[in-house]
Design a protein around this motif. Structure first.
Motif, PDB file in Angstrom:
ATOM      1  N   TYR A  38       0.700  -1.151   0.157  1.00 49.63           N
ATOM      2  CA  TYR A  38       0.100   0.008   0.084  1.00 49.63           C
ATOM      3  C   TYR A  38       0.739   1.217   0.046  1.00 49.63           C
ATOM      4  O   TYR A  38       0.511   2.314   0.514  1.00 49.63           O
ATOM      5  CB  TYR A  38      -1.128   0.005   1.219  1.00 49.63           C
ATOM      6  CG  TYR A  38      -1.999  -1.356   1.396  1.00 49.63           C
ATOM      7  CD1 TYR A  38      -2.655  -1.354  -0.044  1.00 49.63           C
ATOM      8  CD2 TYR A  38      -2.263  -1.842   2.355  1.00 49.63           C
ATOM      9  CE1 TYR A  38      -3.597  -2.628   0.087  1.00 49.63           C
ATOM     10  CE2 TYR A  38      -3.081  -2.964   2.104  1.00 49.63           C
ATOM     11  CZ  TYR A  38      -3.576  -3.354   1.005  1.00 49.63           C
ATOM     12  OH  TYR A  38      -4.586  -4.393   0.917  1.00 49.63           O
ATOM     13  N   ASP A  62      -0.663 -10.112  12.885  1.00 49.61           N
ATOM     14  CA  ASP A  62      -0.572 -10.827  11.612  1.00 49.61           C
ATOM     15  C   ASP A  62       0.447 -10.450  10.619  1.00 49.61           C
ATOM     16  O   ASP A  62       0.587  -9.296  10.324  1.00 49.61           O
ATOM     17  CB  ASP A  62      -1.938 -10.772  11.085  1.00 49.61           C
ATOM     18  CG  ASP A  62      -1.887 -12.119   9.944  1.00 49.61           C
ATOM     19  OD1 ASP A  62      -2.155 -12.983  10.227  1.00 49.61           O
ATOM     20  OD2 ASP A  62      -1.692 -11.544   8.611  1.00 49.61           O
ATOM     21  N   LEU A 219     -11.440  -4.250   5.669  1.00 51.73           N
ATOM     22  CA  LEU A 219     -11.979  -2.929   5.211  1.00 51.73           C
ATOM     23  C   LEU A 219     -11.945  -3.105   3.728  1.00 51.73           C
ATOM     24  O   LEU A 219     -11.746  -1.801   3.017  1.00 51.73           O
ATOM     25  CB  LEU A 219     -11.183  -1.703   5.730  1.00 51.73           C
ATOM     26  CG  LEU A 219     -11.256  -1.873   7.238  1.00 51.73           C
ATOM     27  CD1 LEU A 219     -10.162  -0.816   7.744  1.00 51.73           C
ATOM     28  CD2 LEU A 219     -12.570  -1.002   7.610  1.00 51.73           C
ATOM     29  N   ARG A 227     -12.866   6.543   2.392  1.00 47.63           N
ATOM     30  CA  ARG A 227     -12.106   7.624   2.400  1.00 47.63           C
ATOM     31  C   ARG A 227     -11.230   7.287   1.077  1.00 47.63           C
ATOM     32  O   ARG A 227     -10.452   8.415   0.674  1.00 47.63           O
ATOM     33  CB  ARG A 227     -10.968   7.535   3.575  1.00 47.63           C
ATOM     34  CG  ARG A 227     -11.618   8.071   4.827  1.00 47.63           C
ATOM     35  CD  ARG A 227     -10.636   8.415   6.065  1.00 47.63           C
ATOM     36  NE  ARG A 227     -11.443   8.864   7.113  1.00 47.63           N
ATOM     37  CZ  ARG A 227     -11.573   8.222   8.282  1.00 47.63           C
ATOM     38  NH1 ARG A 227     -11.015   6.854   8.237  1.00 47.63           N
ATOM     39  NH2 ARG A 227     -12.105   8.801   9.102  1.00 47.63           N
ATOM     40  N   THR A 293      -3.224  -0.682   9.277  1.00 44.39           N
ATOM     41  CA  THR A 293      -3.260   0.655   9.132  1.00 44.39           C
ATOM     42  C   THR A 293      -1.774   1.122   9.601  1.00 44.39           C
ATOM     43  O   THR A 293      -1.428   0.558  10.194  1.00 44.39           O
ATOM     44  CB  THR A 293      -4.389   1.406   9.685  1.00 44.39           C
ATOM     45  OG1 THR A 293      -3.853   2.839   9.447  1.00 44.39           O
ATOM     46  CG2 THR A 293      -4.082   1.344  11.334  1.00 44.39           C
TER      47      THR A 293
HETATM   48  N1  LIG Z   1      -3.668 -14.284   3.863  1.00 44.21           N
HETATM   49  C1  LIG Z   1      -3.706 -13.465   3.019  1.00 44.21           C
HETATM   50  O1  LIG Z   1      -3.487 -13.806   1.810  1.00 44.21           O
HETATM   51  C2  LIG Z   1      -3.682 -11.997   3.407  1.00 44.21           C
HETATM   52  C3  LIG Z   1      -3.885 -11.000   2.001  1.00 44.21           C
HETATM   53  C4  LIG Z   1      -4.066  -9.784   2.479  1.00 44.21           C
HETATM   54  C5  LIG Z   1      -3.924  -9.268   3.747  1.00 44.21           C
HETATM   55  N2  LIG Z   1      -3.872 -10.063   4.648  1.00 44.21           N
HETATM   56  C6  LIG Z   1      -3.424  -9.546   6.142  1.00 44.21           C
HETATM   57  O2  LIG Z   1      -4.758  -8.848   6.482  1.00 44.21           O
HETATM   58  C7  LIG Z   1      -4.463  -7.754   7.115  1.00 44.21           C
HETATM   59  C8  LIG Z   1      -5.444  -6.616   6.660  1.00 44.21           C
HETATM   60  O3  LIG Z   1      -5.635  -6.509   5.311  1.00 44.21           O
HETATM   61  P1  LIG Z   1      -5.249  -5.486   4.403  1.00 44.21           P
HETATM   62  O4  LIG Z   1      -4.396  -4.588   4.971  1.00 44.21           O
HETATM   63  O5  LIG Z   1      -5.168  -5.959   3.011  1.00 44.21           O
HETATM   64  O6  LIG Z   1      -6.512  -4.756   4.162  1.00 44.21           O
HETATM   65  P2  LIG Z   1      -7.698  -3.828   4.974  1.00 44.21           P
HETATM   66  O7  LIG Z   1      -7.139  -3.794   6.483  1.00 44.21           O
HETATM   67  O8  LIG Z   1      -8.889  -3.898   4.515  1.00 44.21           O
HETATM   68  O9  LIG Z   1      -7.230  -2.353   4.539  1.00 44.21           O
HETATM   69  C9  LIG Z   1      -5.839  -1.725   5.055  1.00 44.21           C
HETATM   70  C10 LIG Z   1      -5.924  -0.477   4.112  1.00 44.21           C
HETATM   71  O10 LIG Z   1      -6.939   0.526   4.620  1.00 44.21           O
HETATM   72  C11 LIG Z   1      -6.585   1.581   5.091  1.00 44.21           C
HETATM   73  N3  LIG Z   1      -7.228   1.886   6.419  1.00 44.21           N
HETATM   74  C12 LIG Z   1      -7.003   1.108   7.605  1.00 44.21           C
HETATM   75  N4  LIG Z   1      -8.057   1.709   8.418  1.00 44.21           N
HETATM   76  C13 LIG Z   1      -8.499   2.836   7.777  1.00 44.21           C
HETATM   77  C14 LIG Z   1      -9.410   3.840   8.216  1.00 44.21           C
HETATM   78  N5  LIG Z   1     -10.023   3.569   9.505  1.00 44.21           N
HETATM   79  N6  LIG Z   1      -9.843   4.734   7.421  1.00 44.21           N
HETATM   80  C15 LIG Z   1      -9.120   4.710   6.069  1.00 44.21           C
HETATM   81  N7  LIG Z   1      -8.480   3.848   5.655  1.00 44.21           N
HETATM   82  C16 LIG Z   1      -7.977   2.870   6.571  1.00 44.21           C
HETATM   83  C17 LIG Z   1      -5.015   1.484   5.310  1.00 44.21           C
HETATM   84  O11 LIG Z   1      -4.438   2.534   4.888  1.00 44.21           O
HETATM   85  P3  LIG Z   1      -3.124   3.125   5.804  1.00 44.21           P
HETATM   86  O12 LIG Z   1      -1.999   1.887   5.924  1.00 44.21           O
HETATM   87  O13 LIG Z   1      -2.413   4.273   5.046  1.00 44.21           O
HETATM   88  O14 LIG Z   1      -3.368   3.549   7.050  1.00 44.21           O
HETATM   89  C18 LIG Z   1      -4.657   0.402   4.189  1.00 44.21           C
HETATM   90  O15 LIG Z   1      -4.481   1.150   3.027  1.00 44.21           O
HETATM   91  C19 LIG Z   1      -3.052  -7.581   6.389  1.00 44.21           C
HETATM   92  O16 LIG Z   1      -2.147  -6.571   7.105  1.00 44.21           O
HETATM   93  C20 LIG Z   1      -2.140  -8.748   6.330  1.00 44.21           C
HETATM   94  O17 LIG Z   1      -1.767  -9.029   7.684  1.00 44.21           O
HETATM   95  C21 LIG Z   1      -3.505 -11.498   4.348  1.00 44.21           C
END
Ligand SMILES: NC(=O)c1ccc[n+]([C@@H]2O[C@H](COP(=O)([O-])OP(=O)(O)OC[C@H]3O[C@@H](n4cnc5c(N)ncnc54)[C@H](OP(=O)(O)O)[C@@H]3O)[C@@H](O)[C@H]2O)c1
Length: 342
Positions: A38, A62, A219, A227, A293
């Motif tokens: 990201y 995680d 999210l 946002r 985040t």
């Molecule tokens: N097993 C798998 O294959 C797999 C795949 C993907 C992810 N994951 C795990 O799942 C975790 C979470 O998934 P993800 O990071 O892909 O997606 P997510 O949690 O759905 O979204 C993360 C994104 O949303 C933004 N964000 C977070 N909270 C926010 C809020 N309150 N308002 C506005 N924007 C917000 C973050 O921005 P900022 O960073 O700029 O704050 C980041 O760009 C990862 O960290 C990873 O550990 C696992």
């Protein structure tokens, strides 16, 4: 009173069980974005935020060996060694996807016991721990028998190198086979208002078998916060720039679906992202979302979802407005990463 964050007792967040005996905060934290996917991140800011994650009472973080090619695990290793953190947070990491040194070369799923063992040793070293709390296979190799993969993980449990076993993106049938060899504590698969493939048979299977469900990208990779309204501001190389759901025409359509999320949020004086997380928590007691985040304000907002109780009417409205048929664009561009039928 001295403001010493090293000795602060964290507030107790509600707890959920992953499997029989892994108790974790009902909302956990995903650290992936601190290393890649990201846009650029800042290690000093990441260290500070990771400490805040623990201070706010989150008890599961995680990561995966491939996030930043070990960078993410190294950050968490530092966190675990920092004053006052030991014993307060569990770490979940993953193995099973090989990333060749050449960034242009495709990733490969590798579930061979030799590879899993090698990855496990490397993760133990980077994290600086003797045992990994929860060890997932990041993607299952359809050419490998899951029984063999689980037998290897069961050996690692016996040897004390990992405490609990997890799988990612496994089908219900595979989960059943795996669980017969050794208890699966958690299945980690994408699940959110706009990614609901698991609802048909995977979620009920985890509930029936007593397997925790860890909802990744809860999210919708930021989309559900409301946002993110265009991709022009995203950094070069941001994963979302190549993701079908964020392609201009699809995104424009999908943004329209957020009206209902915003309306429910307004009714509760909450943020849309909080509604997305509260909706997940309401879908089953065994579900633990892991939002990621890099910002303290977002972390606080996300944890605020723990006190948002959606009513049956809200849930129905959200279910209908964000039904899978309404959402445009696939979850992943790359076939191999989907893996849900493995
Ligand atoms: N097993 C798998 O294959 C797999 C795949 C993907 C992810 N994951 C795990 O799942 C975790 C979470 O998934 P993800 O990071 O892909 O997606 P997510 O949690 O759905 O979204 C993360 C994104 O949303 C933004 N964000 C977070 N909270 C926010 C809020 N309150 N308002 C506005 N924007 C917000 C973050 O921005 P900022 O960073 O700029 O704050 C980041 O760009 C990862 O960290 C990873 O550990 C696992």
């Amino acid at each position: 009173m001295r403001n010493d964050t090293h000795t602060t007792t964290p507030p107790a967040l509600p707890v959920r069980m992953l499997g029989q005996d892994l108790a974790v905060s009902a909302i956990a934290y995903g650290a992936m974005g601190m290393s890649e996917f990201y846009g650029p991140s800042d290690d000093a800011a990441s260290r500070t935020l990771l400490r805040e994650v623990v201070e706010r009472g989150v008890t599961l973080i995680d990561t995966a060996d491939i996030y930043g090619r070990g960078h993410n695990e190294l950050l968490l290793g530092e966190l675990l060694r920092s004053q006052g953190v030991a014993g307060r947070v569990r770490i979940a990491t993953k193995c099973g996807i090989e990333r060749p040194a050449d960034p242009a070369a495709p990733r490969r799923i590798n579930n061979t016991p030799e590879y899993i063992r090698r990855c496990c040793e490397a993760s133990l070293t980077r994290l600086g721990v003797e045992r990994i709390d929860l060890y997932y296979v990041h993607r299952l190799d359809p050419a490998a028998a899951v029984e063999d993969t689980m037998a290897c993980l069961a050996e690692l449990v016996k040897e004390g190198k990992i405490a609990h076993v997890g799988l990612c993106e496994a089908s219900a049938a595979t989960l059943r086979r795996a669980h017969r060899v050794h208890p699966v504590a958690a299945l980690q698969t994408e699940y959110s208002l706009w990614s609901r493939d698991v609802e048909q048979d995977i979620l009920p299977t985890t509930a029936a078998l007593g397997i925790g469900f860890v909802a990744y990208s809860p999210l919708g990779r930021g989309f559900l916060s409301g946002r993110l309204t265009d991709t022009a501001s995203l950094a070069e190389g941001d994963f979302r720039r190549g993701n079908p759901r964020f392609e201009a025409a699809n995104l424009a359509h999908n943004l329209g679906l957020l009206d209902t999320v915003r309306a429910v949020a307004a009714r509760h004086a909450a943020a849309p992202g909080q509604v997305a997380l509260a909706w997940l928590l309401a879908k089953g007691d065994h579900i633990v979302p892991i939002p990621g985040t890099r910002r303290s304000a977002y972390l606080q907002e996300n944890l605020g979802a723990l006190t948002l109780a959606l009513g049956a009417e809200d849930l129905l409205r959200l279910d209908q407005a964000m039904a899978p048929a309404q959402v445009r664009g696939a979850r992943y561009a790359a076939e191999g990463m989907r893996g849900i039928n493995s």
